[in-house]
Design an enzyme around this catalytic site. Structure first.
Site, PDB file in Angstrom:
ATOM      1  N   LEU A   1      -4.808  -9.209  48.564  1.00  7.99           N
ATOM      2  CA  LEU A   1      -3.510  -9.156  47.562  1.00  7.99           C
ATOM      3  C   LEU A   1      -2.705  -7.369  47.673  1.00  7.99           C
ATOM      4  CD1 LEU A   1      -5.104 -10.941  43.719  1.00  7.99           C
ATOM      5  CD2 LEU A   1      -3.514 -10.770  45.054  1.00  7.99           C
TER       6      LEU A   1
ATOM      7  N   PRO B   1      -2.177  -4.859  45.426  1.00  2.24           N
ATOM      8  CA  PRO B   1      -3.085  -4.238  44.842  1.00  2.24           C
ATOM      9  C   PRO B   1      -4.524  -3.596  45.801  1.00  2.24           C
ATOM     10  CG  PRO B   1      -2.670  -5.738  43.375  1.00  2.24           C
ATOM     11  CD  PRO B   1      -1.912  -6.131  44.935  1.00  2.24           C
ATOM     12  N   TYR B   2      -5.226  -4.662  46.486  1.00  2.00           N
ATOM     13  CA  TYR B   2      -5.980  -4.652  46.996  1.00  2.00           C
ATOM     14  C   TYR B   2      -6.457  -3.641  48.252  1.00  2.00           C
ATOM     15  CZ  TYR B   2     -10.740  -5.713  49.311  1.00  2.00           C
ATOM     16  OH  TYR B   2     -11.553  -5.606  50.363  1.00  2.00           O
ATOM     17  N   VAL B   3      -4.810  -3.613  48.826  1.00  2.00           N
ATOM     18  CA  VAL B   3      -4.289  -2.784  49.968  1.00  2.00           C
ATOM     19  C   VAL B   3      -4.509  -1.943  49.602  1.00  2.00           C
ATOM     20  CG1 VAL B   3      -2.932  -2.515  51.331  1.00  2.00           C
ATOM     21  CG2 VAL B   3      -3.612  -5.520  50.581  1.00  2.00           C
TER      22      VAL B   3
END
Length: 256
Positions: free
Chosen positions: A159, A161-163
């Site tokens: 996702l 936001p995780y990156v």
């Protein structure tokens, strides 16, 4: 695995977050086998206590502190436990994290964004803000290892936001290393590739068509202990001239 007298981490007092499973649990076992005393923090109290009991049965020293890294008070309790039970804090492995694959950016809801940023970024932030003052007060320095990811250097398919969150972990690591290097505190991050953990297994079950570790030179997932070995080295005095680093433990994924 019994504690090693004169091991890599002999006499070190270390806090580990995300310690109830995966990389954190592997680190707890390895660090104590190498002579460290550890404070274990994770949200799930039952497996955390069981891990501490298992370590004690093998002659190690481990104190479980159930808590959430997104809570400043919970992190403070864990850091205080290191001081109370072991007399101080020499190193920390800020490993707790959460992420997922799935929706495109425009379809990702706010709740997912907030949880990912909270656990991965605020969690590291909370830990640094509580761990560093103890190390400064001791005047003996210390070393901190934060868990980032290959998602911290390129888009991996996780996702968005995780990156973004794992990029932020590298930013916090570099900033802290620069600010506290002249006061004896080293701060590094692990750039971790796909590792066989509960979260990974869950992601594989939900998206079985997505290839695993296809970019890596070593075309396999890491065992959690392999990542823990790198963290142990960074927590030890043998990495004394390493700080501000983004150390790859990714099977060569970031090399190509």
């Amino acid at each position: 695995m019994h504690a090693i007298s004169g091991g890599l981490l002999n006499g070190k007092r270390i806090m580990i977050t995300g310690a109830s499973s995966g990389i954190g649990a592997a680190a707890a076992r390895l660090f104590t086998a190498e002579g460290a005393s550890v404070v274990l923090m994770a949200r799930r109290g039952k497996p955390l206590c069981q891990l501490a009991e298992d370590i004690a049965a093998l002659g190690g020293r481990a104190v479980p502190v159930a808590g959430d890294v997104t809570s400043t008070d919970d992190v403070k309790r864990a850091v205080s436990a290191a001081v109370e039970f072991f007399g101080g804090l020499d190193a920390a492995f800020n490993n707790a994290g959460w992420g997922a694959r799935g929706t495109d950016l425009h379809e990702t809801d706010d709740a997912a964004y907030e949880q990912i940023m909270d656990v991965n970024v605020r969690g590291v932030w909370n830990c640094l803000r509580r761990q560093i003052p103890v190390m400064l007060e001791q005047r003996t320095g210390g070393t901190i290892v934060n868990t980032s990811s290959t998602a911290g250097i390129f888009a991996t398919g996780a996702l968005a936001p995780y990156v973004a969150a794992k990029h932020a972990v590298l930013g916090l690591t570099k900033a802290a290393a620069a600010e506290y290097g002249n006061r004896g505190i080293r701060v590094n991050a692990l750039v971790v590739g796909t590792t066989r953990t509960e979260l990974t297994e869950e992601a594989l079950r939900s998206r079985p068509e997505r290839p695993v570790a296809s970019r890596a030179i070593q075309r396999r997932m890491a065992d959690p202990t392999e990542v823990a070995q790198a963290a142990a080295w960074l927590c030890s005095d043998r990495s004394s001239f390493v700080t501000g680093g983004a150390v790859p433990v990714d099977g060569g994924c970031s090399a190509v």
